[in-house]
Design an enzyme around this catalytic site. Structure first.
Site, PDB file in Angstrom:
ATOM      1  N   SER A 265      59.016  34.720 -47.890  1.00  0.00           N
ATOM      2  CA  SER A 265      57.621  34.268 -47.907  1.00  0.00           C
ATOM      3  C   SER A 265      56.916  34.589 -46.598  1.00  0.00           C
ATOM      4  CB  SER A 265      57.585  32.767 -48.227  1.00  0.00           C
ATOM      5  OG  SER A 265      56.275  32.324 -48.436  1.00  0.00           O
ATOM      6  N   ASP A 593      54.743  35.754 -58.647  1.00  0.00           N
ATOM      7  CA  ASP A 593      55.879  34.828 -58.657  1.00  0.00           C
ATOM      8  C   ASP A 593      55.427  33.378 -58.584  1.00  0.00           C
ATOM      9  OD1 ASP A 593      55.080  34.414 -56.056  1.00  0.00           O
ATOM     10  OD2 ASP A 593      56.959  35.044 -55.130  1.00  0.00           O
ATOM     11  N   HIS A 646      58.717  31.559 -56.856  1.00  0.00           N
ATOM     12  CA  HIS A 646      58.697  31.887 -55.429  1.00  0.00           C
ATOM     13  C   HIS A 646      59.873  31.285 -54.658  1.00  0.00           C
ATOM     14  CE1 HIS A 646      56.812  33.319 -51.791  1.00  0.00           C
ATOM     15  NE2 HIS A 646      56.822  32.099 -51.265  1.00  0.00           N
TER      16      HIS A 646
END
Length: 691
Positions: A265, A593, A646
């Site tokens: 991320s 995602d 995610h």
């Protein structure tokens, strides 16, 4: 024996009579009771019972009822909800272990195939998922020394919420510690293995790495304070220097094997910043020299990369909400809106989060060239199908070419103006640009503070409290904002945050990367304004999930007027499109995602860095590995072993296998190169970026 029994009865009766004497004096004045005790035991017992009944019926002193406040009701309600959530979470993760046969983990299977640890591995967590602990605090935080304020049980939210928020905030001008407060990142693998009890982040991947031989000497979690700007993590904590030293040590102590880095991320762009910092001369950089990355790094496996930012960051800064918050507000407005419970939940969230400079690093980068303008976007002719069936299609073992539209979970339908990140009203999100007002950035001027709306009525002060009614109305009157005007909008509604954070981050596209100005650290986390290091043998992977509707743009409205509402804008959750439309609950969705759109996650590997480009002059090999989302078929499957979400993707068996193989020495070609399910290649072709 009879004498003993008589004596016991006598004692009990005398005590009972004395206790009853307050209400009935006649019992004390009758001397005949003691005289007749031996002959009439039954009468004595009856009198004893009668006296006890009288005592029970005496009126007890009344206690003053405790004052019940709205805050108490809210705390109880939150406590019930959280208790239920924790119970369900416990069952969610415990039942598969106790009732079902656990599938064989990738680590066990690959070890049986002969795979073993080779390259040291460094994990880099993203925003929010890393734990934070208290080292110094205000008196209200007594007893919390070295206790987790973030990540863990979160019990302090309910015990002392305002104190908790105060200690998670940073200084509004420096972006560093407020006076008298020191909150630091939790060190080690425990920093981000679990976000909360039972909710894994890195734990599953760490466990599988351990199966093939990884341990503390060749596995490291590069924890850092994710609230800070990237350069400030070095200024305050020397986090970048410690990461450099750790990589060098692991390289030396593991037989001069290069390190494999696995960021997730926001950690992806944090490590991108590190790549430039480590080779830059001191005092700004780490002084590693031009060949440091080529010598020490084997591969960078980016999970859920937010290379070009996320629209979700815009809604967070603008109104402290996103898809989930908008849905909660629509279903139970009293839970968040201050006019019912007297709480200022979102205002408190906004006040704290606007001190976190890292959020600005996630604002979309590349302007209209990447994200589209009023009438065009790379996802043009893209439409969504929200049916679970389409998103649940099992993924094939391998696929080296881009799937056709027929195979994708998203279907082409009517055009969607994704380039309008923020629109006021559904009509403004769909009309041709010629029918909308033209925005002049000079219009964003603050009027006198004496004309402000004075919305705030509590401790949750926000920058909206300083805006005039005219300014608030003007924002809504301009109707639609693209990435070209978005930054001006954010500077208008969050001036202190943007002034501070834009000294550390940039969001444009470089015309000339040889210009000395790009040696400044504000450009290092933007892949469109920095060069990759000269490391031709290094590999870069973009690993991310697809097939989940992901926030791309928003339809807003003015909040209902209220004396206690200091956020004048909110997502209009009542706005929906037709069946099969990408518009749902005031949010336009695209493929991704759930948090990062495919455009942001895959473009750099698909085009920006593919081959020798001005952003990748040494021709570092890039690979795209997509994981098509398959949700669990039942609650007993936990969060799913084929999830593309995610965070849940960290438990995806295909992702874990790819990481283990690369860490064990495999190259991108040996794992069969690209695996693409989305339209990222077509999107990339539509973006006119000079390479």
């Amino acid at each position: 024996m009879a004498s003993i029994l008589r004596f016991r009865k006598l004692c009990y009766v005398e005590q009972a009579v004395k206790c009853a004497s307050v209400g009935f004096e006649s019992f004390d004045q009758s001397p005949k009771i003691d005289q007749k005790l031996d002959k009439k035991e039954e009468e004595v017992i009856s009198a004893n019972n009668f006296a006890l009944e009288i005592i029970k019926k005496r009126k007890q002193p009344r206690k003053q009822p405790k004052e019940w406040r709205r805050l108490d009701s809210c705390c109880w309600m939150i406590g019930y909800l959280c208790s239920t959530w924790w119970l369900l979470l416990f069952l969610y993760h415990s039942l598969p272990v106790t009732l079902l046969q656990v599938p064989e983990s990738p680590g066990v299977r690959l070890k049986r195939e002969g795979l073993a640890a080779l390259h040291p591995v460094v994990l880099v967590p993203g925003i929010v998922t890393g734990g934070l602990e208290l080292w110094e605090g205000q008196p209200c935080a007594d007893g919390l020394f070295r206790k987790r304020l973030w990540g863990g049980s979160f019990t302090e939210i309910f015990k002392r919420p305002l104190c908790w928020l105060e200690h998670l905030s940073l200084h509004s001008e420096t972006g560093l510690d407020p006076p008298g407060i020191r909150v630091r990142a939790v060190p080690g693998l425990v920093a981000a293995d679990y976000f909360a009890p039972g909710y894994f982040v890195w734990a599953v991947l760490i466990e599988n790495l351990a199966k093939i031989g990884y341990e503390g000497k060749n596995l490291h979690m590069a924890a850092y304070d994710w609230r800070l700007s990237f350069q400030n993590t070095e200024i305050r904590d020397h986090a970048l220097s410690r990461l450099k030293s750790k990589i060098e040590l692991m390289y030396l102590t593991n037989g001069y094997k290069k390190v494999a880095v696995v960021p997730h991320s926001m950690g992806v762009i944090y490590f991108l910043h590190f790549l430039k910092w480590v080779e830059t001369p001191p005092p700004i950089g780490g002084g590693g020299g031009p060949g440091w990355c080529a010598k020490h790094i084997k591969a960078i496996m980016n999970i859920g990369p937010a290379f070009l930012g996320v629209p979700k960051a815009v809604s967070n800064i603008f109104s402290a909400e996103g898809k989930d918050i908008a849905y909660i507000r629509a279903m139970a407005p009293g839970l968040l809106d201050s006019k019912i419970l007297g709480l200022q939940t979102l205002e408190h969230v906004m006040r704290v989060s606007r001190t976190w400079d890292s959020i600005v690093s996630l604002v979309p980068k590349g302007g209209e060239t990447i994200w589209g303008n009023m009438d065009w976007s790379p996802e043009e002719r893209h439409a969504c199908d929200f049916s679970r069936k389409r998103h649940s299609q099992p993924s094939p073992i391998d696929n080296n070419v881009n799937n056709s539209d027929v195979k994708r979970g998203f279907r082409v339908k009517d055009p969607v103006q994704y380039g309008r990140i923020i629109s006021f009203g559904k009509t403004a999100s769909q009309l041709h640009s010629s029918q909308l007002p033209t925005i002049d950035s000079k219009e964003f001027l603050r009027t006198s503070a004496s004309q402000n709306l004075n919305f705030s009525c509590g401790e949750a002060w926000t920058e909206y409290d300083e805006m005039s009614r005219e300014g608030i109305q003007k924002v809504a009157a301009n109707k639609a904002y693209t990435t070209q005007t978005l930054l001006d909008l954010l500077r208008f509604v969050a001036p202190k945050m943007m002034l501070r954070a834009e000294a550390h981050f940039s969001h444009g596209i470089a015309d000339d990367l040889d210009n000395p100005k790009y040696n400044h650290y504000k450009y290092w986390s933007n892949p469109l304004e920095m060069k990759l290091p000269d490391a031709p043998d290094m590999e870069i992977y973009c690993l991310y999930g697809v097939g989940i509707p992901t926030e791309r743009s928003y339809v807003y409205k003015l909040s209902p007027t209220s004396g206690c509402k200091s956020i004048p804008y909110q997502i209009d959750s009542s706005v929906n499109g037709e069946d099969g439309s990408c518009l749902k609950g005031g949010v336009y969705f695209a493929d991704g995602d759930e948090n990062v759109p495919v455009l942001s996650a895959g473009f750099m590997c698909a085009k920006g860095w593919r081959g020798r480009t001005r952003f990748n002059p040494s021709g570092i090999a890039t690979y795209i590995r997509e994981y098509r989302h398959k949700p669990p078929s039942s609650l007993l499957e936990g969060r799913g072993i084929e999830s593309g979400a995610h965070v849940d993707i960290m438990g995806n068996v295909a992702l874990i296998e790819d990481i283990l193989r690369i860490a064990s020495g495999a190259t991108g070609k040996e794992i069969r190169g690209d695996r693409i399910y989305s339209d990222i290649l077509r999107m990339s072709e539509r973006i006119n970026l000079r390479l």
